[in-house]
Design an enzyme around this catalytic site. Sequence first.
Site, short mmCIF file in Angstrom:
data_model
loop_
_atom_site.label_atom_id
_atom_site.label_comp_id
_atom_site.label_asym_id
_atom_site.label_seq_id
_atom_site.Cartn_x
_atom_site.Cartn_y
_atom_site.Cartn_z
N ALA A 138 24.11 -5.05 16.85
CA ALA A 138 24.53 -3.87 18.06
C ALA A 138 24.39 -3.70 18.73
CB ALA A 138 25.09 -2.55 17.13
N TYR B 123 -5.09 -7.07 12.78
CA TYR B 123 -5.22 -6.62 10.86
C TYR B 123 -3.89 -7.99 10.19
CZ TYR B 123 -0.33 -4.25 11.77
OH TYR B 123 0.82 -4.65 11.95
N ILE B 124 -3.59 -8.52 10.60
CA ILE B 124 -2.22 -8.99 10.30
C ILE B 124 -3.06 -10.70 10.13
CG2 ILE B 124 0.03 -10.84 10.18
CD1 ILE B 124 1.02 -8.44 12.29
N ALA C 238 -5.25 1.47 8.05
CA ALA C 238 -6.35 0.37 7.27
C ALA C 238 -5.63 -0.74 7.44
CB ALA C 238 -5.09 0.50 5.28
N GLY D 285 -0.47 -10.77 17.52
CA GLY D 285 0.56 -9.43 17.76
C GLY D 285 1.57 -9.07 18.01
N LYS E 67 3.49 -7.80 1.98
CA LYS E 67 2.50 -8.12 1.85
C LYS E 67 1.45 -7.68 1.52
CE LYS E 67 0.25 -5.88 4.10
NZ LYS E 67 -0.04 -5.54 6.10
N GLY F 138 -6.42 -11.69 15.95
CA GLY F 138 -8.24 -11.60 15.63
C GLY F 138 -8.10 -10.47 14.69
N GLU G 239 -5.39 -10.29 7.22
CA GLU G 239 -5.00 -9.80 6.32
C GLU G 239 -4.28 -11.07 5.34
OE1 GLU G 239 -3.48 -5.11 6.42
OE2 GLU G 239 -2.39 -7.44 6.99
N THR H 50 11.17 -4.24 9.35
CA THR H 50 10.35 -5.39 9.19
C THR H 50 9.49 -4.50 7.87
OG1 THR H 50 9.66 -5.51 11.67
CG2 THR H 50 8.02 -5.60 10.18
N CYS H 51 9.20 -3.85 7.82
CA CYS H 51 8.43 -3.38 6.50
C CYS H 51 8.77 -3.57 5.37
CB CYS H 51 8.14 -1.61 6.57
SG CYS H 51 6.55 -1.28 4.94
N GLY I 236 12.73 3.76 10.41
CA GLY I 236 12.82 5.07 11.59
C GLY I 236 14.22 5.19 11.20
N HIS J 14 -18.61 11.68 -10.26
CA HIS J 14 -19.40 10.54 -10.62
C HIS J 14 -19.02 10.14 -12.16
CE1 HIS J 14 -23.08 8.30 -10.75
NE2 HIS J 14 -23.52 8.88 -12.49
N CYS K 226 4.84 -4.54 5.78
CA CYS K 226 3.76 -4.38 4.55
C CYS K 226 3.92 -4.20 3.30
CB CYS K 226 3.37 -2.75 5.43
SG CYS K 226 5.13 -1.85 5.60
N GLU L 189 -17.67 9.71 -4.38
CA GLU L 189 -19.04 10.06 -4.08
C GLU L 189 -19.58 9.96 -3.50
OE1 GLU L 189 -21.47 10.07 -7.29
OE2 GLU L 189 -20.77 8.59 -8.28
#
Length: 448
Positions: free
Chosen positions: A115, A178-179, A342, A263, A51, A176, A182, A42-43, A16, A437, A48, A442
Amino acid sequence: MSNFDYDLFVIGAGSGGVRASRIAASHGARVAVAEDYRVGGTCVIRGCVPKKLLVYGAHFAEDLKDARHFGWDVPDCKFDWDRLRDNVQAEVTRLEGLYGQTLENHKVTVFKTRATIAGPQKVRLADGTELTAERILVATGGWPHVPEFPGSEHAITSNEVFHLDKLPKRVVIAGGGYIANEFAGIFNEFGSKVTIVNRGDTILRGYDEQIRDRLLQISMTKGIDFKFNAPFEKIVQNDDGTLTVHLGGCEPIVADAVLVAAGRVPNTKGVGLEEVGVDLDDHGAIKVDESNQSSVPSIYAVGDVTNRIQLTPVAIREGQAFADSVFGGKPTVVDYQNVPSAVFSHPPIGAVGMTEAEARNKLGSIRVYTSDFRAMKNVLAGRNERALYKMVVNAATDQVVGLHMIGPDAPEILQAAAIAVKAGLTKADFDNTVALHPSMAEELVLLK
Protein backbone atom coordinates in the site's frame (compact mmCIF):
# COMPACT_ATOMS: atom_id res chain seq x y z
CA MET A 1 -21.03 7.20 10.49
CA SER A 2 -17.75 8.42 9.05
CA ASN A 3 -17.48 9.21 5.37
CA PHE A 4 -14.17 7.35 5.28
CA ASP A 5 -13.71 3.65 4.55
CA TYR A 6 -11.67 3.31 7.74
CA ASP A 7 -10.92 5.36 10.81
CA LEU A 8 -7.30 4.18 10.64
CA PHE A 9 -5.26 2.64 7.86
CA VAL A 10 -1.86 1.26 8.90
CA ILE A 11 0.89 0.66 6.35
CA GLY A 12 3.17 -2.06 7.71
CA ALA A 13 2.27 -4.97 10.00
CA GLY A 14 5.40 -5.08 12.11
CA SER A 15 5.62 -4.75 15.87
CA GLY A 16 4.57 -1.09 15.97
CA GLY A 17 1.89 -1.38 13.30
CA VAL A 18 0.29 -4.49 14.80
CA ARG A 19 0.19 -2.98 18.29
CA ALA A 20 -1.31 0.27 17.02
CA SER A 21 -3.88 -1.63 14.93
CA ARG A 22 -5.18 -3.89 17.66
CA ILE A 23 -5.23 -1.20 20.36
CA ALA A 24 -7.02 1.27 18.07
CA ALA A 25 -9.53 -1.45 17.18
CA SER A 26 -10.05 -2.27 20.86
CA HIS A 27 -10.98 1.39 21.34
CA GLY A 28 -13.71 0.97 18.71
CA ALA A 29 -11.92 2.25 15.61
CA ARG A 30 -12.46 0.67 12.18
CA VAL A 31 -8.92 -0.39 11.29
CA ALA A 32 -7.19 -1.85 8.25
CA VAL A 33 -3.54 -2.75 7.86
CA ALA A 34 -1.54 -3.53 4.70
CA GLU A 35 1.59 -5.69 4.66
CA ASP A 36 3.38 -6.67 1.45
CA TYR A 37 5.59 -9.40 2.94
CA ARG A 38 4.65 -11.28 6.13
CA VAL A 39 2.74 -10.17 9.20
CA GLY A 40 5.12 -9.67 12.11
CA GLY A 41 7.66 -7.31 10.57
CA THR A 42 11.42 -7.28 10.92
CA CYS A 43 11.58 -8.50 14.52
CA VAL A 44 9.44 -11.60 14.13
CA ILE A 45 10.20 -12.55 10.53
CA ARG A 46 13.83 -11.59 9.87
CA GLY A 47 15.22 -9.92 12.95
CA CYS A 48 15.44 -10.34 16.69
CA VAL A 49 13.33 -13.51 17.05
CA PRO A 50 15.05 -15.78 14.48
CA LYS A 51 18.40 -14.19 15.39
CA LYS A 52 17.95 -15.02 19.09
CA LEU A 53 17.04 -18.61 18.17
CA LEU A 54 20.32 -18.86 16.23
CA VAL A 55 22.12 -17.42 19.28
CA TYR A 56 20.61 -20.17 21.44
CA GLY A 57 21.73 -22.74 18.90
CA ALA A 58 25.24 -21.32 18.80
CA HIS A 59 25.60 -21.47 22.59
CA PHE A 60 25.45 -25.27 22.50
CA ALA A 61 28.89 -25.33 20.86
CA GLU A 62 30.48 -24.22 24.14
CA ASP A 63 27.88 -25.77 26.45
CA LEU A 64 28.48 -29.25 25.06
CA LYS A 65 32.21 -28.91 25.64
CA ASP A 66 31.72 -27.44 29.11
CA ALA A 67 29.36 -30.26 30.07
CA ARG A 68 32.31 -32.65 30.20
CA HIS A 69 33.77 -30.66 33.10
CA PHE A 70 30.48 -31.12 34.92
CA GLY A 71 30.57 -34.89 34.66
CA TRP A 72 28.67 -35.47 31.43
CA ASP A 73 30.19 -37.88 28.92
CA VAL A 74 29.38 -35.89 25.80
CA PRO A 75 30.75 -37.25 22.52
CA ASP A 76 31.99 -34.98 19.73
CA CYS A 77 28.87 -33.57 18.11
CA LYS A 78 28.14 -32.53 14.54
CA PHE A 79 26.17 -29.37 13.82
CA ASP A 80 23.35 -29.52 11.25
CA TRP A 81 22.66 -26.05 9.81
CA ASP A 82 19.75 -27.25 7.68
CA ARG A 83 17.89 -28.60 10.70
CA LEU A 84 18.33 -25.45 12.79
CA ARG A 85 17.47 -23.17 9.85
CA ASP A 86 14.27 -25.09 9.09
CA ASN A 87 13.23 -25.30 12.76
CA VAL A 88 13.76 -21.56 13.18
CA GLN A 89 11.69 -20.80 10.09
CA ALA A 90 8.93 -23.10 11.33
CA GLU A 91 8.82 -21.10 14.57
CA VAL A 92 8.73 -17.84 12.60
CA THR A 93 5.77 -19.16 10.61
CA ARG A 94 4.00 -20.14 13.85
CA LEU A 95 4.49 -16.66 15.28
CA GLU A 96 3.34 -15.06 12.04
CA GLY A 97 0.10 -17.00 12.37
CA LEU A 98 -0.38 -15.79 15.94
CA TYR A 99 0.12 -12.17 14.90
CA GLY A 100 -2.42 -12.61 12.12
CA GLN A 101 -4.84 -14.26 14.53
CA THR A 102 -4.48 -11.34 16.95
CA LEU A 103 -5.46 -8.89 14.23
CA GLU A 104 -8.37 -11.08 13.16
CA ASN A 105 -9.61 -11.40 16.75
CA HIS A 106 -9.68 -7.61 17.01
CA LYS A 107 -11.58 -7.38 13.68
CA VAL A 108 -8.73 -5.61 11.91
CA THR A 109 -8.93 -5.94 8.12
CA VAL A 110 -5.63 -7.20 6.71
CA PHE A 111 -4.58 -6.54 3.12
CA LYS A 112 -1.66 -8.80 2.21
CA THR A 113 -0.35 -6.46 -0.44
CA ARG A 114 1.68 -3.29 -0.83
CA ALA A 115 0.00 0.00 0.00
CA THR A 116 1.18 3.52 -0.75
CA ILE A 117 -0.10 6.92 0.22
CA ALA A 118 -2.23 8.50 -2.52
CA GLY A 119 -3.36 11.54 -0.55
CA PRO A 120 -3.51 12.93 2.99
CA GLN A 121 -6.42 10.56 3.70
CA LYS A 122 -6.15 8.06 0.87
CA VAL A 123 -4.11 4.90 0.25
CA ARG A 124 -3.63 2.92 -2.94
CA LEU A 125 -3.18 -0.86 -2.96
CA ALA A 126 -0.95 -2.64 -5.47
CA ASP A 127 -3.93 -3.63 -7.63
CA GLY A 128 -4.98 0.02 -7.95
CA THR A 129 -7.75 -0.07 -5.36
CA GLU A 130 -8.02 3.21 -3.47
CA LEU A 131 -9.30 3.40 0.08
CA THR A 132 -9.90 6.37 2.35
CA ALA A 133 -9.05 6.71 6.02
CA GLU A 134 -9.45 9.52 8.51
CA ARG A 135 -5.92 8.82 9.72
CA ILE A 136 -2.99 6.96 8.20
CA LEU A 137 -0.21 5.41 10.26
CA VAL A 138 3.09 4.59 8.55
CA ALA A 139 4.93 1.73 10.27
CA THR A 140 7.12 0.40 7.47
CA GLY A 141 10.20 -0.05 9.67
CA GLY A 142 13.79 -0.03 8.51
CA TRP A 143 15.79 -1.73 5.78
CA PRO A 144 19.41 -2.94 5.66
CA HIS A 145 21.77 -0.37 4.20
CA VAL A 146 24.10 -1.74 1.52
CA PRO A 147 26.79 0.71 0.39
CA GLU A 148 27.32 0.92 -3.35
CA PHE A 149 30.57 -0.61 -4.59
CA PRO A 150 31.48 -2.98 -7.44
CA GLY A 151 30.20 -6.48 -6.70
CA SER A 152 27.91 -5.44 -3.83
CA GLU A 153 25.17 -7.56 -5.42
CA HIS A 154 27.09 -10.66 -4.29
CA ALA A 155 26.66 -9.74 -0.62
CA ILE A 156 23.74 -10.72 1.58
CA THR A 157 22.10 -8.80 4.43
CA SER A 158 20.36 -9.75 7.65
CA ASN A 159 17.24 -10.30 5.53
CA GLU A 160 18.74 -13.24 3.66
CA VAL A 161 21.12 -14.71 6.24
CA PHE A 162 18.41 -16.86 7.85
CA HIS A 163 17.79 -18.70 4.59
CA LEU A 164 21.30 -19.79 3.56
CA ASP A 165 21.32 -23.09 1.66
CA LYS A 166 24.39 -24.23 3.53
CA LEU A 167 26.65 -23.03 6.31
CA PRO A 168 29.54 -21.02 4.83
CA LYS A 169 32.99 -22.15 5.91
CA ARG A 170 34.36 -18.60 5.61
CA VAL A 171 32.30 -15.48 6.30
CA VAL A 172 33.24 -11.83 5.90
CA ILE A 173 30.97 -9.46 7.82
CA ALA A 174 30.97 -5.76 6.98
CA GLY A 175 30.16 -3.46 9.88
CA GLY A 176 30.90 -2.92 13.55
CA GLY A 177 27.46 -2.60 15.09
CA TYR A 178 25.30 -5.03 17.01
CA ILE A 179 24.13 -7.02 13.97
CA ALA A 180 27.70 -7.57 12.77
CA ASN A 181 28.95 -8.68 16.18
CA GLU A 182 25.96 -10.90 16.85
CA PHE A 183 26.30 -12.81 13.60
CA ALA A 184 30.07 -12.97 14.01
CA GLY A 185 29.52 -14.82 17.28
CA ILE A 186 26.85 -17.08 15.78
CA PHE A 187 28.87 -18.17 12.76
CA ASN A 188 32.05 -18.54 14.79
CA GLU A 189 30.34 -20.94 17.21
CA PHE A 190 28.96 -22.91 14.26
CA GLY A 191 32.54 -23.44 13.09
CA SER A 192 32.86 -20.84 10.32
CA LYS A 193 35.98 -18.72 9.94
CA VAL A 194 34.73 -15.19 10.59
CA THR A 195 36.30 -11.87 9.64
CA ILE A 196 34.69 -8.58 10.67
CA VAL A 197 35.60 -5.72 8.34
CA ASN A 198 34.97 -2.22 9.64
CA ARG A 199 35.58 1.00 7.73
CA GLY A 200 36.17 2.76 11.07
CA ASP A 201 38.24 1.90 14.13
CA THR A 202 35.51 1.15 16.69
CA ILE A 203 32.94 -1.57 17.25
CA LEU A 204 29.57 -0.94 18.91
CA ARG A 205 29.73 2.82 18.76
CA GLY A 206 27.51 4.25 21.51
CA TYR A 207 28.24 1.51 24.04
CA ASP A 208 30.60 1.99 26.97
CA GLU A 209 34.25 1.87 25.89
CA GLN A 210 35.36 -0.69 28.48
CA ILE A 211 32.51 -3.03 27.60
CA ARG A 212 33.10 -2.95 23.87
CA ASP A 213 36.85 -3.37 24.39
CA ARG A 214 36.14 -6.46 26.47
CA LEU A 215 33.97 -7.92 23.69
CA LEU A 216 36.71 -7.25 21.16
CA GLN A 217 39.28 -8.99 23.35
CA ILE A 218 37.05 -12.04 23.95
CA SER A 219 36.00 -12.25 20.29
CA MET A 220 39.62 -12.26 19.13
CA THR A 221 40.42 -14.96 21.69
CA LYS A 222 37.59 -17.05 20.25
CA GLY A 223 39.17 -16.76 16.80
CA ILE A 224 37.21 -13.95 15.17
CA ASP A 225 39.44 -11.76 13.00
CA PHE A 226 38.97 -7.99 12.84
CA LYS A 227 40.04 -5.59 10.08
CA PHE A 228 39.72 -1.92 11.02
CA ASN A 229 39.93 1.15 8.77
CA ALA A 230 39.32 -1.19 5.85
CA PRO A 231 36.63 0.12 3.47
CA PHE A 232 35.23 -2.24 0.84
CA GLU A 233 36.59 -1.67 -2.66
CA LYS A 234 34.95 -4.53 -4.55
CA ILE A 235 33.72 -8.12 -4.37
CA VAL A 236 34.66 -10.48 -7.18
CA GLN A 237 32.85 -13.78 -7.69
CA ASN A 238 35.25 -16.57 -8.58
CA ASP A 239 34.63 -19.45 -10.97
CA ASP A 240 34.04 -21.87 -8.10
CA GLY A 241 31.37 -19.64 -6.57
CA THR A 242 33.58 -18.25 -3.79
CA LEU A 243 34.02 -14.52 -3.33
CA THR A 244 37.17 -12.45 -3.16
CA VAL A 245 36.75 -9.33 -1.04
CA HIS A 246 39.08 -6.43 -1.89
CA LEU A 247 39.60 -3.91 0.91
CA GLY A 248 41.42 -0.66 1.31
CA GLY A 249 44.69 -1.16 3.19
CA CYS A 250 44.32 -4.95 3.52
CA GLU A 251 45.09 -8.07 1.56
CA PRO A 252 42.12 -9.57 -0.33
CA ILE A 253 40.05 -12.11 1.60
CA VAL A 254 38.45 -15.18 0.04
CA ALA A 255 35.07 -16.10 1.52
CA ASP A 256 32.06 -18.27 0.90
CA ALA A 257 29.64 -15.54 1.99
CA VAL A 258 29.77 -11.80 2.62
CA LEU A 259 27.24 -10.35 5.06
CA VAL A 260 26.75 -6.59 4.96
CA ALA A 261 25.65 -5.31 8.37
CA ALA A 262 26.32 -1.62 7.85
CA GLY A 263 23.26 -0.30 9.63
CA ARG A 264 19.61 0.13 8.78
CA VAL A 265 17.80 3.03 7.12
CA PRO A 266 14.14 4.10 7.38
CA ASN A 267 12.00 2.26 4.83
CA THR A 268 10.33 5.26 3.22
CA LYS A 269 11.24 4.93 -0.47
CA GLY A 270 8.24 4.58 -2.75
CA VAL A 271 5.67 4.99 0.02
CA GLY A 272 4.36 8.29 -1.41
CA LEU A 273 5.25 10.41 1.58
CA GLU A 274 6.99 13.30 -0.11
CA GLU A 275 4.28 13.57 -2.76
CA VAL A 276 1.72 14.47 -0.09
CA GLY A 277 4.05 16.81 1.79
CA VAL A 278 5.32 14.63 4.65
CA ASP A 279 8.65 16.03 5.83
CA LEU A 280 11.61 13.61 5.92
CA ASP A 281 15.00 14.13 7.55
CA ASP A 282 18.39 13.74 5.86
CA HIS A 283 18.29 9.97 6.47
CA GLY A 284 14.84 9.56 4.93
CA ALA A 285 13.09 9.19 8.29
CA ILE A 286 9.63 10.62 8.86
CA LYS A 287 9.77 13.69 11.09
CA VAL A 288 7.18 13.40 13.85
CA ASP A 289 6.32 15.27 17.03
CA GLU A 290 5.97 13.72 20.49
CA SER A 291 2.47 12.56 19.49
CA ASN A 292 3.87 10.65 16.48
CA GLN A 293 2.21 13.12 14.10
CA SER A 294 3.95 14.11 10.87
CA SER A 295 3.89 17.45 9.08
CA VAL A 296 0.62 16.30 7.46
CA PRO A 297 -1.93 16.27 10.32
CA SER A 298 -3.75 13.10 9.19
CA ILE A 299 -0.54 11.07 8.78
CA TYR A 300 1.35 9.56 11.72
CA ALA A 301 4.37 7.29 12.02
CA VAL A 302 5.89 4.95 14.61
CA GLY A 303 8.87 2.63 14.87
CA ASP A 304 12.11 2.46 12.93
CA VAL A 305 10.69 4.49 10.05
CA THR A 306 10.99 7.53 12.36
CA ASN A 307 14.62 6.68 13.27
CA ARG A 308 14.28 7.70 16.91
CA ILE A 309 15.41 4.55 18.71
CA GLN A 310 15.47 1.48 16.47
CA LEU A 311 14.29 -1.12 18.98
CA THR A 312 11.21 -3.34 18.80
CA PRO A 313 9.93 -2.51 22.33
CA VAL A 314 10.19 1.19 21.48
CA ALA A 315 8.11 0.71 18.33
CA ILE A 316 5.51 -1.20 20.37
CA ARG A 317 5.32 1.59 22.95
CA GLU A 318 4.97 4.19 20.21
CA GLY A 319 2.18 2.20 18.57
CA GLN A 320 0.38 1.85 21.90
CA ALA A 321 0.83 5.54 22.72
CA PHE A 322 -0.51 6.57 19.31
CA ALA A 323 -3.61 4.38 19.59
CA ASP A 324 -4.36 5.37 23.19
CA SER A 325 -3.87 9.05 22.43
CA VAL A 326 -5.85 9.26 19.20
CA PHE A 327 -8.57 6.65 19.71
CA GLY A 328 -8.61 5.90 23.44
CA GLY A 329 -8.84 9.37 24.92
CA LYS A 330 -5.67 8.72 26.95
CA PRO A 331 -2.97 11.14 25.79
CA THR A 332 0.33 9.29 26.13
CA VAL A 333 3.89 10.35 25.38
CA VAL A 334 6.72 7.83 25.18
CA ASP A 335 9.64 8.45 27.55
CA TYR A 336 12.92 7.80 25.73
CA GLN A 337 15.15 8.21 28.78
CA ASN A 338 17.00 5.15 30.10
CA VAL A 339 15.88 2.71 27.42
CA PRO A 340 17.75 -0.58 28.01
CA SER A 341 19.43 -2.37 25.13
CA ALA A 342 21.32 -5.59 24.52
CA VAL A 343 23.80 -7.07 22.11
CA PHE A 344 23.40 -10.84 21.82
CA SER A 345 27.05 -11.41 21.10
CA HIS A 346 29.18 -14.18 22.63
CA PRO A 347 29.17 -13.21 25.49
CA PRO A 348 26.18 -10.84 25.45
CA ILE A 349 26.04 -7.20 26.51
CA GLY A 350 23.35 -5.32 28.44
CA ALA A 351 23.26 -1.55 28.93
CA VAL A 352 21.04 1.20 30.26
CA GLY A 353 21.63 4.88 30.91
CA MET A 354 24.73 6.96 30.32
CA THR A 355 28.15 5.58 29.51
CA GLU A 356 31.09 6.77 31.58
CA ALA A 357 32.10 9.24 28.85
CA GLU A 358 28.56 10.60 28.49
CA ALA A 359 28.22 11.02 32.25
CA ARG A 360 31.53 12.89 32.54
CA ASN A 361 30.52 15.24 29.75
CA LYS A 362 27.05 15.88 31.13
CA LEU A 363 27.49 15.68 34.90
CA GLY A 364 31.16 16.45 35.44
CA SER A 365 31.63 14.75 38.80
CA ILE A 366 30.89 11.03 38.74
CA ARG A 367 31.93 7.82 40.48
CA VAL A 368 32.53 4.59 38.58
CA TYR A 369 32.37 1.13 40.11
CA THR A 370 33.41 -2.05 38.30
CA SER A 371 33.48 -5.77 38.95
CA ASP A 372 35.79 -7.84 36.73
CA PHE A 373 35.26 -11.51 37.49
CA ARG A 374 35.06 -15.03 36.12
CA ALA A 375 31.62 -16.60 36.30
CA MET A 376 31.51 -19.69 38.51
CA LYS A 377 30.50 -21.86 35.55
CA ASN A 378 33.49 -20.66 33.53
CA VAL A 379 35.87 -21.43 36.41
CA LEU A 380 34.87 -25.10 36.61
CA ALA A 381 34.74 -25.37 32.81
CA GLY A 382 38.30 -24.07 32.57
CA ARG A 383 37.34 -20.99 30.56
CA ASN A 384 39.33 -17.83 31.20
CA GLU A 385 36.55 -15.62 29.82
CA ARG A 386 35.78 -12.82 32.29
CA ALA A 387 32.60 -10.83 32.85
CA LEU A 388 32.66 -7.08 33.45
CA TYR A 389 29.96 -5.09 35.27
CA LYS A 390 30.13 -1.31 35.42
CA MET A 391 28.06 1.20 37.39
CA VAL A 392 28.15 4.95 36.72
CA VAL A 393 26.99 7.18 39.58
CA ASN A 394 26.28 10.90 39.81
CA ALA A 395 28.69 11.97 42.58
CA ALA A 396 26.49 14.92 43.61
CA THR A 397 23.29 12.90 44.17
CA ASP A 398 24.51 9.27 44.50
CA GLN A 399 21.99 8.39 41.75
CA VAL A 400 22.91 5.48 39.48
CA VAL A 401 22.84 6.92 35.96
CA GLY A 402 24.27 4.01 33.99
CA LEU A 403 24.75 0.24 34.13
CA HIS A 404 26.84 -1.64 31.57
CA MET A 405 27.47 -5.37 31.59
CA ILE A 406 29.14 -8.06 29.50
CA GLY A 407 28.99 -11.68 30.53
CA PRO A 408 26.69 -14.73 30.62
CA ASP A 409 23.01 -13.76 30.78
CA ALA A 410 23.87 -10.04 30.99
CA PRO A 411 20.65 -8.94 29.19
CA GLU A 412 18.50 -11.06 31.49
CA ILE A 413 20.09 -9.46 34.56
CA LEU A 414 20.10 -5.97 33.07
CA GLN A 415 16.34 -5.92 32.43
CA ALA A 416 15.57 -5.99 36.15
CA ALA A 417 18.43 -3.66 37.04
CA ALA A 418 17.18 -1.17 34.44
CA ILE A 419 14.07 -0.65 36.58
CA ALA A 420 16.29 0.67 39.36
CA VAL A 421 18.04 3.08 37.00
CA LYS A 422 14.74 4.22 35.52
CA ALA A 423 13.38 4.79 39.02
CA GLY A 424 16.35 6.97 39.93
CA LEU A 425 17.63 4.75 42.72
CA THR A 426 20.97 5.47 44.35
CA LYS A 427 24.16 3.53 44.89
CA ALA A 428 23.12 3.30 48.56
CA ASP A 429 19.88 1.58 47.47
CA PHE A 430 21.92 -1.06 45.65
CA ASP A 431 24.27 -1.39 48.66
CA ASN A 432 21.32 -1.86 51.03
CA THR A 433 19.94 -4.75 48.99
CA VAL A 434 21.04 -8.17 50.25
CA ALA A 435 22.98 -10.20 47.69
CA LEU A 436 21.41 -13.25 46.09
CA HIS A 437 24.19 -15.79 46.44
CA PRO A 438 25.67 -17.50 44.55
CA SER A 439 24.77 -15.61 41.39
CA MET A 440 26.41 -13.34 38.88
CA ALA A 441 23.76 -10.67 39.49
CA GLU A 442 24.87 -10.25 43.10
CA GLU A 443 27.91 -8.34 41.84
CA LEU A 444 25.57 -5.37 41.26
CA VAL A 445 24.95 -4.95 44.99
CA LEU A 446 28.55 -5.69 46.03
CA LEU A 447 30.33 -3.05 43.95
CA LYS A 448 32.96 -1.18 45.97
